[in-house]
Design a protein around this motif. Structure first.
Motif, PDB file in Angstrom:
ATOM      1  N   ASN A 260       0.814  -1.221   0.000  1.00 26.60           N
ATOM      2  CA  ASN A 260       0.000   0.000   0.000  1.00 26.60           C
ATOM      3  C   ASN A 260       0.844   1.267   0.000  1.00 26.60           C
ATOM      4  O   ASN A 260       0.310   2.370   0.143  1.00 26.60           O
ATOM      5  CB  ASN A 260      -0.924   0.000   1.223  1.00 26.60           C
ATOM      6  N   GLY A 261       2.164   1.113  -0.149  1.00 22.98           N
ATOM      7  CA  GLY A 261       3.037   2.282  -0.198  1.00 22.98           C
ATOM      8  C   GLY A 261       3.370   2.867   1.153  1.00 22.98           C
ATOM      9  O   GLY A 261       3.893   3.982   1.242  1.00 22.98           O
ATOM     10  N   LYS A 262       3.111   2.113   2.239  1.00 28.42           N
ATOM     11  CA  LYS A 262       3.405   2.594   3.582  1.00 28.42           C
ATOM     12  C   LYS A 262       4.786   2.114   4.016  1.00 28.42           C
ATOM     13  O   LYS A 262       5.202   1.002   3.692  1.00 28.42           O
ATOM     14  CB  LYS A 262       2.352   2.096   4.574  1.00 28.42           C
ATOM     15  N   CYS A 263       5.487   2.945   4.770  1.00 29.43           N
ATOM     16  CA  CYS A 263       6.830   2.603   5.244  1.00 29.43           C
ATOM     17  C   CYS A 263       6.721   1.587   6.382  1.00 29.43           C
ATOM     18  O   CYS A 263       6.071   1.847   7.397  1.00 29.43           O
ATOM     19  CB  CYS A 263       7.541   3.845   5.751  1.00 29.43           C
ATOM     20  N   VAL A 264       7.363   0.457   6.215  1.00 32.57           N
ATOM     21  CA  VAL A 264       7.351  -0.575   7.258  1.00 32.57           C
ATOM     22  C   VAL A 264       8.728  -0.743   7.900  1.00 32.57           C
ATOM     23  O   VAL A 264       8.861  -1.375   8.947  1.00 32.57           O
ATOM     24  CB  VAL A 264       6.856  -1.923   6.701  1.00 32.57           C
ATOM     25  N   ALA A 265       9.757  -0.178   7.273  1.00 33.02           N
ATOM     26  CA  ALA A 265      11.109  -0.232   7.843  1.00 33.02           C
ATOM     27  C   ALA A 265      11.955   0.830   7.169  1.00 33.02           C
ATOM     28  O   ALA A 265      11.678   1.244   6.043  1.00 33.02           O
ATOM     29  CB  ALA A 265      11.731  -1.611   7.648  1.00 33.02           C
ATOM     30  N   ALA A 266      12.983   1.295   7.877  1.00 30.68           N
ATOM     31  CA  ALA A 266      13.886   2.308   7.317  1.00 30.68           C
ATOM     32  C   ALA A 266      15.232   2.212   8.008  1.00 30.68           C
ATOM     33  O   ALA A 266      15.320   1.767   9.159  1.00 30.68           O
ATOM     34  CB  ALA A 266      13.296   3.704   7.481  1.00 30.68           C
ATOM     35  N   ASN A 267      16.284   2.606   7.299  1.00 25.86           N
ATOM     36  CA  ASN A 267      17.620   2.575   7.902  1.00 25.86           C
ATOM     37  C   ASN A 267      17.905   3.887   8.635  1.00 25.86           C
ATOM     38  O   ASN A 267      17.199   4.890   8.451  1.00 25.86           O
ATOM     39  CB  ASN A 267      18.688   2.269   6.851  1.00 25.86           C
ATOM     40  N   PRO A 268      18.927   3.929   9.487  1.00 27.32           N
ATOM     41  CA  PRO A 268      19.211   5.140  10.274  1.00 27.32           C
ATOM     42  C   PRO A 268      19.486   6.391   9.446  1.00 27.32           C
ATOM     43  O   PRO A 268      19.284   7.503   9.926  1.00 27.32           O
ATOM     44  CB  PRO A 268      20.458   4.733  11.077  1.00 27.32           C
TER      45      PRO A 268
ATOM     46  N   PRO B  38      13.397   6.104  12.256  1.00 32.11           N
ATOM     47  CA  PRO B  38      12.614   5.062  11.574  1.00 32.11           C
ATOM     48  C   PRO B  38      11.257   4.799  12.223  1.00 32.11           C
ATOM     49  O   PRO B  38      10.259   4.578  11.533  1.00 32.11           O
ATOM     50  CB  PRO B  38      13.532   3.832  11.666  1.00 32.11           C
ATOM     51  N   SER B  39      11.199   4.862  13.554  1.00 37.76           N
ATOM     52  CA  SER B  39       9.925   4.598  14.240  1.00 37.76           C
ATOM     53  C   SER B  39       8.908   5.710  14.039  1.00 37.76           C
ATOM     54  O   SER B  39       7.696   5.500  14.197  1.00 37.76           O
ATOM     55  CB  SER B  39      10.176   4.392  15.737  1.00 37.76           C
ATOM     56  N   ASP B  40       9.390   6.921  13.667  1.00 37.12           N
ATOM     57  CA  ASP B  40       8.481   8.064  13.484  1.00 37.12           C
ATOM     58  C   ASP B  40       7.541   7.882  12.299  1.00 37.12           C
ATOM     59  O   ASP B  40       6.436   8.450  12.286  1.00 37.12           O
ATOM     60  CB  ASP B  40       9.281   9.354  13.275  1.00 37.12           C
ATOM     61  N   ILE B  41       7.995   7.156  11.290  1.00 35.03           N
ATOM     62  CA  ILE B  41       7.206   7.065  10.058  1.00 35.03           C
ATOM     63  C   ILE B  41       6.639   5.671   9.826  1.00 35.03           C
ATOM     64  O   ILE B  41       6.203   5.349   8.724  1.00 35.03           O
ATOM     65  CB  ILE B  41       8.053   7.479   8.838  1.00 35.03           C
ATOM     66  N   GLU B  42       6.634   4.852  10.874  1.00 33.80           N
ATOM     67  CA  GLU B  42       6.099   3.501  10.715  1.00 33.80           C
ATOM     68  C   GLU B  42       4.646   3.556  10.264  1.00 33.80           C
ATOM     69  O   GLU B  42       3.819   4.257  10.849  1.00 33.80           O
ATOM     70  CB  GLU B  42       6.210   2.742  12.043  1.00 33.80           C
ATOM     71  N   LEU B  43       4.356   2.867   9.166  1.00 26.90           N
ATOM     72  CA  LEU B  43       3.021   2.794   8.537  1.00 26.90           C
ATOM     73  C   LEU B  43       2.568   4.139   7.958  1.00 26.90           C
ATOM     74  O   LEU B  43       1.378   4.330   7.680  1.00 26.90           O
ATOM     75  CB  LEU B  43       1.980   2.266   9.528  1.00 26.90           C
ATOM     76  N   THR B  44       3.518   5.057   7.744  1.00 32.66           N
ATOM     77  CA  THR B  44       3.199   6.325   7.086  1.00 32.66           C
ATOM     78  C   THR B  44       3.353   6.166   5.577  1.00 32.66           C
ATOM     79  O   THR B  44       4.374   5.666   5.109  1.00 32.66           O
ATOM     80  CB  THR B  44       4.159   7.437   7.557  1.00 32.66           C
TER      81      THR B  44
ATOM     82  N   VAL C  92       4.000   8.946   0.130  1.00 30.15           N
ATOM     83  CA  VAL C  92       3.576  10.189  -0.527  1.00 30.15           C
ATOM     84  C   VAL C  92       3.352  11.320   0.476  1.00 30.15           C
ATOM     85  O   VAL C  92       3.441  12.500   0.122  1.00 30.15           O
ATOM     86  CB  VAL C  92       2.300   9.977  -1.377  1.00 30.15           C
ATOM     87  N   GLU C  93       3.078  10.988   1.732  1.00 37.11           N
ATOM     88  CA  GLU C  93       2.868  12.023   2.740  1.00 37.11           C
ATOM     89  C   GLU C  93       4.171  12.723   3.125  1.00 37.11           C
ATOM     90  O   GLU C  93       4.149  13.783   3.749  1.00 37.11           O
ATOM     91  CB  GLU C  93       2.199  11.431   3.980  1.00 37.11           C
ATOM     92  N   LEU C  94       5.300  12.106   2.763  1.00 35.33           N
ATOM     93  CA  LEU C  94       6.600  12.707   3.034  1.00 35.33           C
ATOM     94  C   LEU C  94       7.094  13.536   1.858  1.00 35.33           C
ATOM     95  O   LEU C  94       8.159  14.149   1.935  1.00 35.33           O
ATOM     96  CB  LEU C  94       7.629  11.621   3.356  1.00 35.33           C
ATOM     97  N   VAL C  95       6.317  13.539   0.780  1.00 31.96           N
ATOM     98  CA  VAL C  95       6.698  14.221  -0.456  1.00 31.96           C
ATOM     99  C   VAL C  95       5.914  15.528  -0.584  1.00 31.96           C
ATOM    100  O   VAL C  95       4.753  15.622  -0.169  1.00 31.96           O
ATOM    101  CB  VAL C  95       6.430  13.310  -1.675  1.00 31.96           C
ATOM    102  N   HIS C  96       6.544  16.554  -1.155  1.00 34.88           N
ATOM    103  CA  HIS C  96       5.869  17.834  -1.401  1.00 34.88           C
ATOM    104  C   HIS C  96       4.632  17.607  -2.271  1.00 34.88           C
ATOM    105  O   HIS C  96       4.633  16.779  -3.188  1.00 34.88           O
ATOM    106  CB  HIS C  96       6.836  18.791  -2.103  1.00 34.88           C
ATOM    107  N   GLU C  97       3.587  18.334  -1.985  1.00 33.67           N
ATOM    108  CA  GLU C  97       2.308  18.152  -2.688  1.00 33.67           C
ATOM    109  C   GLU C  97       2.459  18.220  -4.197  1.00 33.67           C
ATOM    110  O   GLU C  97       1.795  17.490  -4.936  1.00 33.67           O
ATOM    111  CB  GLU C  97       1.299  19.202  -2.217  1.00 33.67           C
ATOM    112  N   GLY C  98       3.335  19.102  -4.670  1.00 31.92           N
ATOM    113  CA  GLY C  98       3.483  19.272  -6.107  1.00 31.92           C
ATOM    114  C   GLY C  98       4.124  18.075  -6.803  1.00 31.92           C
ATOM    115  O   GLY C  98       4.059  17.984  -8.041  1.00 31.92           O
TER     116      GLY C  98
END
Length: 272
Positions: free
Chosen positions: A153-161, A171-177, A180-186
């Motif tokens: 579904n395009g959600k972040c499930v893991a990330a490196n430091p 990495p824990s801040d964006i779990e299941l985020t 596209v929500e981290l990308v500029h609207e344009g």
């Protein structure tokens, strides 16, 4: 050319050791180079001297017994595939050994001896695979670029430091985020298109945790069997700054050339 696999056999029973040696010597797919020891102390000494591809260990030794035997051998295995070959058929013991890192738990018997060469070969292959995965995981964790694993579904499930360095998010801040929500609207529409493909590389603007806009190179690679994507994020801030300075220098040079040419054109009629 046959692949050679070094095997340390830890077995105090001479009859069992002779049978195992005979079975392994008949295996033609892989050349199994066998070294035998008869006690825990001699096994530990041999493991200090060299590295083996596989270790076949009986749990009942003169100076060690049970799960403690496996634990001690595995701790000193140096990455070898450890196969337990024992007469103890207790299920809980086998499960404990596997949970602690045994590649196989084999109960002694005629059928087990016949299959032992393939058991060792498969155990070595699995061990190599596990080591490769561990090495890759370590490399990705220490990569300079931020790397995120996305689900279907395009959600972040893991990330490196490195994500925290680039975007300010742990990495824990964006779990299941959603990414596209981290990308500029344009730029979100282009990212959605990329997530719908098997892979794409594009430059977009992402939004740091503190709200600052960061230019990045976003590489999106599809995972197997539709499980989502891997997302590689490279900060382009410094590159864009250098490009801006080069563009400014080029513009100043162009203006200087234009001024020189204009002065030349003006001076010619005056001289006449």
């Amino acid at each position: 050319m046959l692949m050679r696999t070094s095997v340390l056999l830890v077995e105090d029973n001479d009859d069992d050791a002779e049978l195992i040696t005979r079975v392994l010597s008949r295996f033609t797919r892989i050349e199994l180079e066998l070294t035998r020891v008869t006690s825990m102390s001699s096994a530990q000494q041999k493991l200090r001297e060299r590295v083996f591809d596989a270790i076949v260990v009986d749990l009942g030794l003169p100076d060690s017994d049970g799960l403690a035997t496996f634990t001690a051998i595995h701790a000193q295995s140096g990455g070898a595939a450890v196969v337990v070959l024992t007469g103890d058929d207790r299920e809980e013991l086998g499960l404990s050994a596997v949970e602690r890192g045994a590649q196989e738990y084999v109960v002694k018997g005629e059928r087990a001896y016949q299959l032992l060469p393939m058991t060792i070969a498969y155990a070595c292959e699995r061990q190599r695979h596990h080591q490769e995965v561990a090495e890759l995981t370590t490399a990705l964790a220490n990569a300079v670029d931020a790397i995120a694993t996305l689900d279907a579904n395009g959600k972040c499930v893991a990330a490196n430091p490195a994500l925290q360095t680039v975007l300010g998010y742990a990495p824990s801040d964006i779990e299941l985020t959603p990414l596209v929500e981290l990308v500029h609207e344009g730029d979100r529409a282009r990212v959605v298109t990329a997530l719908g493909s098997s892979g794409m590389e594009l430059e977009v603007r992402m939004v740091r945790k503190d709200g600052r806009i960061v230019p990045v190179q976003l590489s999106i690679v599809a995972r197997a069997r539709g499980r989502g994507h891997f997302c590689f994020v490279r900060d382009l801030t410094r590159q864009k700054l250098v490009e801006g300075k080069l563009a400014s220098a080029a513009a100043i040079t162009a203006v200087g050339s234009l001024a020189t040419a204009l002065a030349h054109e003006i001076n010619n009629p005056l001289a006449f």
